[in-house]
Motif scaffolding. Structure first.
Motif, PDB file in Angstrom:
ATOM      1  N   PRO A  91      40.971  30.654  43.191  1.00  0.00           N
ATOM      2  CA  PRO A  91      39.714  31.110  43.794  1.00  0.00           C
ATOM      3  C   PRO A  91      38.970  32.087  42.885  1.00  0.00           C
ATOM      4  CG  PRO A  91      41.498  31.172  45.405  1.00  0.00           C
ATOM      5  CD  PRO A  91      42.133  30.880  44.080  1.00  0.00           C
ATOM      6  N   SER A  92      37.665  31.969  42.875  1.00  0.00           N
ATOM      7  CA  SER A  92      36.862  32.831  42.003  1.00  0.00           C
ATOM      8  C   SER A  92      36.988  34.299  42.369  1.00  0.00           C
ATOM      9  CB  SER A  92      35.392  32.405  42.058  1.00  0.00           C
ATOM     10  OG  SER A  92      34.891  32.495  43.383  1.00  0.00           O
TER      11      SER A  92
ATOM     12  N   ARG B 212      42.119  40.568  39.861  1.00  0.00           N
ATOM     13  CA  ARG B 212      42.354  40.534  38.420  1.00  0.00           C
ATOM     14  C   ARG B 212      43.113  41.788  37.979  1.00  0.00           C
ATOM     15  NH1 ARG B 212      39.188  36.709  35.874  1.00  0.00           N
ATOM     16  NH2 ARG B 212      37.600  35.726  37.186  1.00  0.00           N
TER      17      ARG B 212
END
Length: 222
Positions: free
Chosen positions: A44-45, A49
């Motif tokens: 998924p975008s 992170r």
């Protein structure tokens, strides 16, 4: 790193061969379509992170007592593994492999291993006992960690119907009674609670190999 078991991918391939002979063709087809769609969609975008803070929530231990991920991590760097549940054979392969090939290496490096799923505590206890796990296993009602990491997923109606045809009710096993699940995800969290490395597997038949986890630790943690 020397391992004592086969790579997870090889174990999964052997499992898939057995499953192909045992499951009805229509169920196999529905699962295959789901896996292909997950592969095509990819990570998924909005997935977390490195550099982001590791999310937390109101978790439960094996006996249903309240706890948090921060409490389980303590002041040590940790590898946090999100898995689907004790009912998932791919999860059990990964958990057993981590017990055999990852736990000793992490102990040498002062890193904790914590596995988290959305299932009820009795399901977590089943996973811990059936796989003879010595590391921490927690329940996450409502998928708080998966939601915070942006790796929450839900099977299609066709998939849930296929699961029902083989006697599987994901929602009934989840602590909040919903069918949502985490994408299998491995997160390396430093002692300050910062994500240093994350590996998301949209296709639930795949998992992070122990060697990749050890490489990340040796490369990214001082």
């Amino acid at each position: 790193m020397t391992t004592s078991t086969q790579p997870i991918a090889e174990q999964v391939a052997a499992l898939n061969a057995v499953v192909a002979e045992r499951l009805p063709a229509d169920v196999l087809a529905d699962f295959g379509e789901e896996q292909a769609a997950l592969d095509a969609a990819g990570v998924p975008s909005g997935a977390a992170r490195p550099g982001a803070a590791m999310p937390d929530g109101d978790l439960l231990d094996l006996h249903g007592a309240p706890t948090t991920l921060a409490a389980a991590r303590g002041d040590a760097p940790s590898v946090v593994v999100l898995y689907r549940g004790a009912w998932c054979p791919f999860c059990n392969i990964a958990l057993r492999t981590y017990q055999a090939d990852l736990v000793p290496a992490l102990a040498d490096r002062g890193v904790r291993l914590i596995a988290v799923s959305p299932q009820r505590p009795d399901g977590s206890l089943t996973a811990q006992q059936s796989n003879e796990l010595t590391f921490t296993v927690l329940s996450d009602p409502g998928n708080q960690l998966a939601g915070g990491l942006g790796v929450l997923t839900r099977g299609t109606d066709a998939v849930r119907e296929a699961q029902a045809r083989i006697g599987l009710d994901v929602a009934a096993g989840n602590a909040d009674g919903t069918p949502e699940l985490p994408m299998p995800t491995t997160v390396l969290v430093d002692a300050d609670g910062t994500i240093r490395w994350i590996d998301v597997h949209p296709n639930y038949t795949t998992r992070t190999e122990p060697q990749r986890i050890i490489h990340a630790i040796d490369s990214l943690l001082d």
